[in-house]
Design a protein around this motif. Sequence first.
Motif, PDB file in Angstrom:
ATOM      1  N   GLU A  26       0.839  -1.225   0.037  1.00  0.00           N
ATOM      2  CA  GLU A  26      -0.065   0.183  -0.139  1.00  0.00           C
ATOM      3  C   GLU A  26       0.833   1.273   0.050  1.00  0.00           C
ATOM      4  N   ASP A  27       2.097   1.225   0.577  1.00  0.00           N
ATOM      5  CA  ASP A  27       3.046   2.378   0.648  1.00  0.00           C
ATOM      6  C   ASP A  27       3.851   2.365  -0.897  1.00  0.00           C
ATOM      7  N   GLY A  28       3.653   1.459  -1.623  1.00  0.00           N
ATOM      8  CA  GLY A  28       4.397   1.568  -2.812  1.00  0.00           C
ATOM      9  C   GLY A  28       5.725   0.892  -3.073  1.00  0.00           C
ATOM     10  N   GLU A  29       6.063   0.200  -1.703  1.00  0.00           N
ATOM     11  CA  GLU A  29       7.512  -0.803  -1.703  1.00  0.00           C
ATOM     12  C   GLU A  29       7.096  -2.010  -2.763  1.00  0.00           C
ATOM     13  N   PRO A  30       7.931  -2.064  -3.799  1.00  0.00           N
ATOM     14  CA  PRO A  30       7.876  -2.988  -4.701  1.00  0.00           C
ATOM     15  C   PRO A  30       8.452  -4.498  -4.162  1.00  0.00           C
ATOM     16  N   ASN A  31       7.991  -5.518  -4.799  1.00  0.00           N
ATOM     17  CA  ASN A  31       8.136  -6.974  -4.363  1.00  0.00           C
ATOM     18  C   ASN A  31       8.107  -7.751  -5.517  1.00  0.00           C
ATOM     19  N   GLY A  32       8.645  -8.972  -5.526  1.00  0.00           N
ATOM     20  CA  GLY A  32       8.588  -9.916  -6.688  1.00  0.00           C
ATOM     21  C   GLY A  32       8.723 -11.153  -6.145  1.00  0.00           C
ATOM     22  N   MET A  33       8.120 -12.292  -6.537  1.00  0.00           N
ATOM     23  CA  MET A  33       8.100 -13.783  -6.131  1.00  0.00           C
ATOM     24  C   MET A  33       8.034 -14.645  -7.345  1.00  0.00           C
ATOM     25  N   THR A  34       8.716 -15.539  -7.246  1.00  0.00           N
ATOM     26  CA  THR A  34       8.710 -16.624  -8.501  1.00  0.00           C
ATOM     27  C   THR A  34       7.358 -17.172  -8.312  1.00  0.00           C
ATOM     28  N   ALA A  35       6.853 -17.387  -9.534  1.00  0.00           N
ATOM     29  CA  ALA A  35       5.583 -18.441  -9.890  1.00  0.00           C
ATOM     30  C   ALA A  35       5.775 -19.055 -10.990  1.00  0.00           C
ATOM     31  N   ASN A  36       4.741 -20.193 -11.038  1.00  0.00           N
ATOM     32  CA  ASN A  36       4.581 -20.895 -12.406  1.00  0.00           C
ATOM     33  C   ASN A  36       3.533 -21.588 -12.419  1.00  0.00           C
ATOM     34  N   TRP A  37       2.332 -21.383 -11.568  1.00  0.00           N
ATOM     35  CA  TRP A  37       0.976 -21.762 -11.855  1.00  0.00           C
ATOM     36  C   TRP A  37       0.236 -20.574 -12.080  1.00  0.00           C
ATOM     37  N   MET A  38       0.075 -20.314 -13.700  1.00  0.00           N
ATOM     38  CA  MET A  38      -0.498 -19.231 -14.112  1.00  0.00           C
ATOM     39  C   MET A  38      -0.760 -19.247 -15.708  1.00  0.00           C
ATOM     40  N   SER A  39      -2.052 -18.728 -16.131  1.00  0.00           N
ATOM     41  CA  SER A  39      -2.515 -18.951 -17.451  1.00  0.00           C
ATOM     42  C   SER A  39      -3.336 -17.832 -17.864  1.00  0.00           C
TER      43      SER A  39
END
Length: 159
Positions: A26-39
């Motif tokens: 909510e404060d705009g701090e960026p994040n990333g995470m690995t994923a493979n279940w998507m379509s």
Amino acid sequence: MTDQDPVSDALLDVVYGLAVVGSKSEDGEPNGMTANWMSQVSFEPRVFAVAVQSGAHTRANIDATKVFSISILPEGSKDLSLKFTRKSSSGEGRLEGEPVSYHGTGTPILDAATAWIECRVVDQIEPGDHVVYFGEVVAGGKGDGTATTLRDTGMSYAG
């Protein structure tokens, strides 16, 4: 493969892409995470689905902001994908040293991505230990290179 669980063996044979899900607090701090279940799950409107572990920091970010991005990882990016698998209560440090860009949703997109999309959440369900977010695609682009698959890395997240 296991002789004791043919369902797990079958699920491990599904071809999964590999990406980094970008989010922001909510404060705009960026994040990333690995994923493979998507379509992609709809043409009109374009809707993309991604599964995120129920207790993940990324889930809290997406729940708060209702936006996420997908950065499709290129071949040879196993080390990069592993960087984004670390558990974190804040997501701090995952993006450190990684060139990223920001577009309409304000979620981070890896410059190394072979392709990227940005989504606004239109629905979600929690059928088990992951939340599945359905995001209407609001932007996207194509970079260089060929996308990798989970199998290419020798890693496994299925079964």
